[in-house]
Design an enzyme around this catalytic site. Structure first.
Site, PDB file in Angstrom:
ATOM      1  CE  LYS A 173      -1.868   2.885   2.817  1.00  0.00           C
ATOM      2  NZ  LYS A 173      -1.700   4.125   2.007  1.00  0.00           N
ATOM      3  CD  GLU A 248      12.984  -0.195   9.459  1.00  0.00           C
ATOM      4  OE1 GLU A 248      13.827   0.675   9.720  1.00  0.00           O
ATOM      5  OE2 GLU A 248      13.110  -1.381   9.768  1.00  0.00           O
ATOM      6  CB  CYS A 282      13.561   8.547   8.476  1.00  0.00           C
ATOM      7  SG  CYS A 282      14.603   7.359   7.605  1.00  0.00           S
ATOM      8  CD  GLU A 381      10.550  12.624  11.544  1.00  0.00           C
ATOM      9  OE1 GLU A 381       9.325  12.392  11.574  1.00  0.00           O
ATOM     10  OE2 GLU A 381      11.382  11.825  11.083  1.00  0.00           O
TER      11      GLU A 381
HETATM   12  P1  NAD Z   1       2.663   8.416   7.768  1.00  0.00           P
HETATM   13  O1  NAD Z   1       2.828   7.642   9.018  1.00  0.00           O
HETATM   14  O2  NAD Z   1       1.748   9.574   7.766  1.00  0.00           O
HETATM   15  O3  NAD Z   1       2.152   7.452   6.577  1.00  0.00           O
HETATM   16  C1  NAD Z   1       2.857   6.315   6.173  1.00  0.00           C
HETATM   17  C2  NAD Z   1       1.904   5.323   5.557  1.00  0.00           C
HETATM   18  O4  NAD Z   1       0.987   4.874   6.546  1.00  0.00           O
HETATM   19  C3  NAD Z   1       1.048   5.864   4.419  1.00  0.00           C
HETATM   20  O5  NAD Z   1       0.937   4.881   3.418  1.00  0.00           O
HETATM   21  C4  NAD Z   1      -0.286   6.105   5.082  1.00  0.00           C
HETATM   22  O6  NAD Z   1      -1.367   6.029   4.174  1.00  0.00           O
HETATM   23  C5  NAD Z   1      -0.329   4.958   6.056  1.00  0.00           C
HETATM   24  N1  NAD Z   1      -1.230   5.142   7.200  1.00  0.00           N
HETATM   25  C6  NAD Z   1      -1.629   6.290   7.777  1.00  0.00           C
HETATM   26  N2  NAD Z   1      -2.465   6.033   8.813  1.00  0.00           N
HETATM   27  C7  NAD Z   1      -2.557   4.683   8.895  1.00  0.00           C
HETATM   28  C8  NAD Z   1      -3.240   3.804   9.765  1.00  0.00           C
HETATM   29  N3  NAD Z   1      -4.019   4.257  10.758  1.00  0.00           N
HETATM   30  N4  NAD Z   1      -3.110   2.473   9.578  1.00  0.00           N
HETATM   31  C9  NAD Z   1      -2.328   1.991   8.595  1.00  0.00           C
HETATM   32  N5  NAD Z   1      -1.663   2.776   7.718  1.00  0.00           N
HETATM   33  C10 NAD Z   1      -1.776   4.110   7.880  1.00  0.00           C
HETATM   34  O7  NAD Z   1       4.132   8.835   7.322  1.00  0.00           O
HETATM   35  P2  NAD Z   1       4.560   9.760   6.079  1.00  0.00           P
HETATM   36  O8  NAD Z   1       4.182  11.169   6.381  1.00  0.00           O
HETATM   37  O9  NAD Z   1       4.103   9.138   4.818  1.00  0.00           O
HETATM   38  O10 NAD Z   1       6.149   9.597   6.107  1.00  0.00           O
HETATM   39  C11 NAD Z   1       6.998  10.386   6.865  1.00  0.00           C
HETATM   40  C12 NAD Z   1       7.445   9.648   8.116  1.00  0.00           C
HETATM   41  O11 NAD Z   1       8.073   8.423   7.754  1.00  0.00           O
HETATM   42  C13 NAD Z   1       8.485  10.434   8.908  1.00  0.00           C
HETATM   43  O12 NAD Z   1       8.212  10.340  10.276  1.00  0.00           O
HETATM   44  C14 NAD Z   1       9.801   9.698   8.579  1.00  0.00           C
HETATM   45  O13 NAD Z   1      10.778   9.839   9.564  1.00  0.00           O
HETATM   46  C15 NAD Z   1       9.307   8.293   8.448  1.00  0.00           C
HETATM   47  N6  NAD Z   1      10.250   7.476   7.664  1.00  0.00           N
HETATM   48  C16 NAD Z   1      11.012   6.538   8.326  1.00  0.00           C
HETATM   49  C17 NAD Z   1      11.946   5.769   7.620  1.00  0.00           C
HETATM   50  C18 NAD Z   1      12.791   4.740   8.316  1.00  0.00           C
HETATM   51  O14 NAD Z   1      13.439   3.953   7.630  1.00  0.00           O
HETATM   52  N7  NAD Z   1      12.843   4.690   9.643  1.00  0.00           N
HETATM   53  C19 NAD Z   1      12.107   5.963   6.243  1.00  0.00           C
HETATM   54  C20 NAD Z   1      11.301   6.916   5.604  1.00  0.00           C
HETATM   55  C21 NAD Z   1      10.377   7.663   6.335  1.00  0.00           C
END
Ligand code: NAD
Length: 478
Positions: A173, A248, A282, A381
């Site tokens: 997804k 992650e 991240c 962050e």
């Molecule tokens: P997000 O948590 O808003 O969304 C990530 C994904 O989760 C999306 O596909 C979203 O549709 C889905 N999602 C949202 N609510 C959900 C729920 N209740 N249940 C299941 N899925 C749900 O994150 P974002 O804004 O897309 O990405 C940025 C974040 O990702 C930052 O915090 C960044 O640090 C982190 N990140 C971490 C890594 C790592 O390797 N640790 C790598 C890249 C990004």
């Protein structure tokens, strides 16, 4: 007419009467495509297809599974430029970085394919005469990959390549912010002879489609990359079926600059860390602790570099350093955090406001000095081109402040003294520590956050094991 994408399930793009989500270009606000906001029926169908395909996929020799992966990687390389432009259009990163993302994605898939002949079990010593104990490593079954928007293309590979080479099937997804590149990835998969159902793509909003996927009893492992609050929701959803999770999550990476550091190198590496992908990474430096005696010199060098950062519409100019932030929400969050730091008494040494442009979610490259440990800018962050700096008296103080955080993803130290570097490695409570270089991991490493930055990890041998479970066989001979 606007392009409309369809979910990729069981080897086919399936038309369905879903609500659609509009995807726009963050630099121009142009409508790029409509994508499905999938319901539970679509997920049921995708998970059923993945479940049906899994046993035969697992039985295929690993070297043949790897050949399928290599075929996908080869096709990605053929379409490098087209894919890079798609990533830039929907996510906003500069084109050279989007090209790196496509290259890295193809390399990552090939790297994971290389493990086919290296996946190993173990033979253990028995306490009983004539007994042999084997430890078998097996795929978990059907996996789900839930992705963020910041490296949307690469993250497909980070989930699907280790899942598939170890004999799992997958339902991906993508983020609703950046799904187009994922549909293009699925188109490439469809051009290969990967068996139907092994790779499926279902698009939808997080709170609905994502939440249903995380709660689905047909999933054996949820591999999620995204924010800490969503990670917590996924853990909660997974609890209802005791589904395995691999999380992650976000970071607040400290960079420590000691008095004996090469300050040019430190300023360059930290600036690069803050500018890459417009600060939306991240693992990149989110806060700096610099020793008092070199603070002015370091801040001067960093300011000079940040002043030179060129930003704008990355679709028009390949030479820019930064594109826009991903959306209005991201821009508002960055602006609010800087405003709060200002009211709390920090000094905005550079930037500190939205860019005055006709279109695009642009924020000025920003340096904030005089930061104190309790300010939100040093604790939460930011995910934007903003560098907060705090002065410290010595390494011990820097380590104490660095560790005083709910996050534990990456960290860095700049010093010429091996003793200081190794002390920092011993005492920093982070999954990664970079010494005298910018923050960016290698595919053969192990990218794993501590504390609220995650559970489990990705990449390398240890990342592969996240997609497998063990079975012990006791064979008694007589
Ligand atoms: P997000 O948590 O808003 O969304 C990530 C994904 O989760 C999306 O596909 C979203 O549709 C889905 N999602 C949202 N609510 C959900 C729920 N209740 N249940 C299941 N899925 C749900 O994150 P974002 O804004 O897309 O990405 C940025 C974040 O990702 C930052 O915090 C960044 O640090 C982190 N990140 C971490 C890594 C790592 O390797 N640790 C790598 C890249 C990004």
């Amino acid at each position: 007419m606007t392009t409309q994408y369809q979910n990729y399930i069981d080897g086919r793009f399936l038309p369905a009467a879903y609500d659609m989500i509009a995807v726009t270009n963050p630099a121009t606000y142009e409508l790029l495509a409509l994508v499905p906001d999938s319901d539970s029926a679509a997920l049921d169908e995708a998970i059923a297809a993945a479940r049906l395909a899994q046993p035969a996929w697992e039985k295929l020799p690993a070297i043949q599974r790897a050949a399928h992966l290599r075929a996908i990687a080869a096709k990605l390389r053929e379409k490098r430029e087209e894919l890079a432009r798609i990533i830039t259009r929907e996510q906003g990163k500069v084109l050279p970085l989007a090209r790196v993302e496509v290259d890295f994605t193809a390399d990552y898939i090939d790297y994971m394919a290389e493990w086919a002949r290296r996946l190993e079990g173990e033979v253990l010593t028995s306490d009983r005469p004539g007994e042999h104990i084997f430890l078998l490593r097996k795929p978990v079954g059907v996996t789900a990959g839930i992705l963020p928007w910041n490296f949307p293309f690469f993250l497909i590979a980070r989930k699907m390549a280790p899942a598939l080479v170890t004999g799992n099937t997958i339902v991906i997804k993508p983020s609703e912010e950046t799904p187009i590149n994922a549909f293009e990835f699925a188109k490439i998969v469809a051009e290969t002879d990967l068996p139907p159902g092994v790779f499926n793509l279902v698009c939808g909003r997080g709170a609905t489609t994502g939440a249903m996927l995380a709660k689905h009893p047909g999933i054996d492992l949820i591999s999620f990359t995204g924010s800490v609050p969503t990670g917590a929701l996924i853990m909660e959803a997974a609890a209802s079926n005791l589904t395995r999770i691999n999380l992650e999550l976000g970071g607040k990476a400290p960079a420590i600059v000691l008095a004996d550091a090469d300050l040019d190198l430190a300023a360059k590496a930290i600036h690069a860390s803050r500018v890459i992908n417009t600060g939306q990474v991240c693992n990149c430096a989110e806060r700096v602790y610099v020793e008092r005696s070199v603070a002015d010199e370091f801040i001067g060098k960093t300011m000079a570099l940040m002043k030179g950062v060129r930003f704008g519409d990355p679709n028009k100019d390949e030479t820019l350093d930064m594109g826009p932030l991903v959306n209005q929400q991201g821009l508002d969050k960055v602006a609010a955090m800087v405003d709060q730091a200002r009211t709390q008494g920090a000094e905005i040494a550079l930037g500190g406001k939205r860019a005055d442009v006709e279109s695009g979610f642009h924020y000025l490259p920003t340096v904030i000095t005089g930061c104190k440990p309790d300010m939100a800018i040093m604790r939460k962050e930011i995910f934007g081109p903003v560098l907060p700096i705090q002065i410290v008296d010595d390494l011990d103080e820097a380590i104490t402040y660095a560790n005083d955080s709910e996050y534990g993803l990456t960290s860095s130290i700049f010093t010429r003294d091996i003793n200081s570097a190794m002390k920092a490695c011993r005492e920093l409570r982070f999954g990664e520590t970079y010494i005298n270089r910018e923050h960016f991991e290698a595919m053969q490493g192990f990218h794993a956050g501590r504390k609220k930055s995650g559970i489990g990890g990705a990449d390398g041998k240890h990342g592969l094991y996240e997609f497998m479970e063990t079975q012990v066989v006791y064979l008694q001979t007589y």
